[in-house]
Design a protein around this motif. Structure first.
Motif, PDB file in Angstrom:
ATOM      1  N   ARG A  49       0.436   1.814  -8.139  1.00 51.16           N
ATOM      2  CA  ARG A  49       0.130   0.386  -8.224  1.00 51.16           C
ATOM      3  C   ARG A  49      -1.272   0.155  -8.812  1.00 51.16           C
ATOM      4  O   ARG A  49      -2.262   0.643  -8.264  1.00 51.16           O
ATOM      5  CB  ARG A  49       0.170  -0.169  -6.790  1.00 51.16           C
ATOM      6  CG  ARG A  49      -0.321  -1.567  -6.653  1.00 51.16           C
ATOM      7  CD  ARG A  49      -0.549  -1.918  -5.183  1.00 51.16           C
ATOM      8  NE  ARG A  49      -0.937  -3.299  -5.069  1.00 51.16           N
ATOM      9  CZ  ARG A  49      -1.562  -3.812  -4.020  1.00 51.16           C
ATOM     10  NH1 ARG A  49      -1.845  -3.046  -2.978  1.00 51.16           N
ATOM     11  NH2 ARG A  49      -1.886  -5.075  -4.002  1.00 51.16           N
ATOM     12  N   HIS A 105      -5.801 -11.984   4.064  1.00 55.20           N
ATOM     13  CA  HIS A 105      -6.248 -13.288   3.579  1.00 55.20           C
ATOM     14  C   HIS A 105      -5.363 -14.443   4.047  1.00 55.20           C
ATOM     15  O   HIS A 105      -5.641 -15.589   3.738  1.00 55.20           O
ATOM     16  CB  HIS A 105      -6.288 -13.268   2.036  1.00 55.20           C
ATOM     17  CG  HIS A 105      -6.839 -12.001   1.464  1.00 55.20           C
ATOM     18  ND1 HIS A 105      -8.105 -11.551   1.763  1.00 55.20           N
ATOM     19  CD2 HIS A 105      -6.289 -11.047   0.646  1.00 55.20           C
ATOM     20  CE1 HIS A 105      -8.317 -10.394   1.128  1.00 55.20           C
ATOM     21  NE2 HIS A 105      -7.225 -10.069   0.456  1.00 55.20           N
ATOM     22  N   ALA A 162      -2.779  -7.814   1.589  1.00 62.19           N
ATOM     23  CA  ALA A 162      -2.738  -9.258   1.309  1.00 62.19           C
ATOM     24  C   ALA A 162      -2.719 -10.101   2.587  1.00 62.19           C
ATOM     25  O   ALA A 162      -3.217 -11.240   2.602  1.00 62.19           O
ATOM     26  CB  ALA A 162      -1.522  -9.575   0.444  1.00 62.19           C
ATOM     27  N   LEU A 176       0.825  -1.216   0.000  1.00 59.87           N
ATOM     28  CA  LEU A 176       0.000   0.000   0.000  1.00 59.87           C
ATOM     29  C   LEU A 176       0.855   1.261   0.000  1.00 59.87           C
ATOM     30  O   LEU A 176       0.335   2.352  -0.229  1.00 59.87           O
ATOM     31  CB  LEU A 176      -0.996  -0.029   1.168  1.00 59.87           C
ATOM     32  CG  LEU A 176      -2.062  -1.134   1.035  1.00 59.87           C
ATOM     33  CD1 LEU A 176      -2.922  -1.224   2.279  1.00 59.87           C
ATOM     34  CD2 LEU A 176      -2.941  -0.913  -0.194  1.00 59.87           C
ATOM     35  N   SER A 196     -10.620  -1.842  -2.581  1.00 59.11           N
ATOM     36  CA  SER A 196     -11.409  -2.554  -3.600  1.00 59.11           C
ATOM     37  C   SER A 196     -12.471  -3.418  -2.932  1.00 59.11           C
ATOM     38  O   SER A 196     -12.396  -3.705  -1.729  1.00 59.11           O
ATOM     39  CB  SER A 196     -10.473  -3.438  -4.440  1.00 59.11           C
ATOM     40  OG  SER A 196      -9.856  -4.425  -3.618  1.00 59.11           O
TER      41      SER A 196
END
Ligand code: DQA
Length: 138
Positions: A18, A78, A75, A12, A100
């Motif tokens: 990105r 998860h 990430a 981030l 998102s």
């Protein structure tokens, strides 16, 4: 004055550069400056790390003396039982945010180790997800 902290996980730091179609073209520092200027009645700290243990250390550090944590573990959301356990271990309420809509993306992004212990989850509104979390703490 309320004390909040935004904690951002891996990659981030590249916001703005990105995958701009997914994450937008504004850098996080540009966004943060705007938000801080808008919410002058609250202290908003910021921490970003690409390292799982550093995110856990920061949660421990702020987790007993801040009024709220806004966490985008990226990430690690998860994959990280450790970050999920840290969210459970601390007293400060945590709002999980994502830029998102992770449910409209790959299936591996549908799993979160954080949601079950978060006060709430805000996702899919772009950088506005963070602002909605701030408003919820206020
Ligand atoms: C993200 C979604 C995650 O699946 C991804 O790994 C990220 C960003 C988001 O804010 O949309 O790095 O947390």
């Amino acid at each position: 004055m309320k004390k909040l902290i935004i904690i951002n996980g891996p990659n981030l730091n590249l916001l703005g550069k990105r995958e701009p179609k997914i994450y937008g073209s504004l850098s996080f520092t540009e966004f943060l400056d705007k938000v801080k200027a808008k919410y002058t009645n609250v202290k908003i700290d910021y921490f970003q790390s690409n390292i799982e243990g550093e995110l856990i250390d920061k949660l421990h550090e702020v987790g007993f003396n801040y009024d709220g944590v806004i966490l985008n573990a990226a990430a690690y959301t998860h994959t990280s039982v450790g970050i999920g356990d840290a969210v459970k271990a601390i007293e400060t309420p945590v709002i999980e945010v994502h830029i998102s809509n992770t449910y409209s993306r790959e299936e591996f992004r549908h799993q979160s180790y954080i949601s079950a212990n978060a006060k709430g989850v805000i996702l899919g509104f772009g950088l506005q997800s963070y602002e909605l979390a701030i408003q919820s703490f206020l």
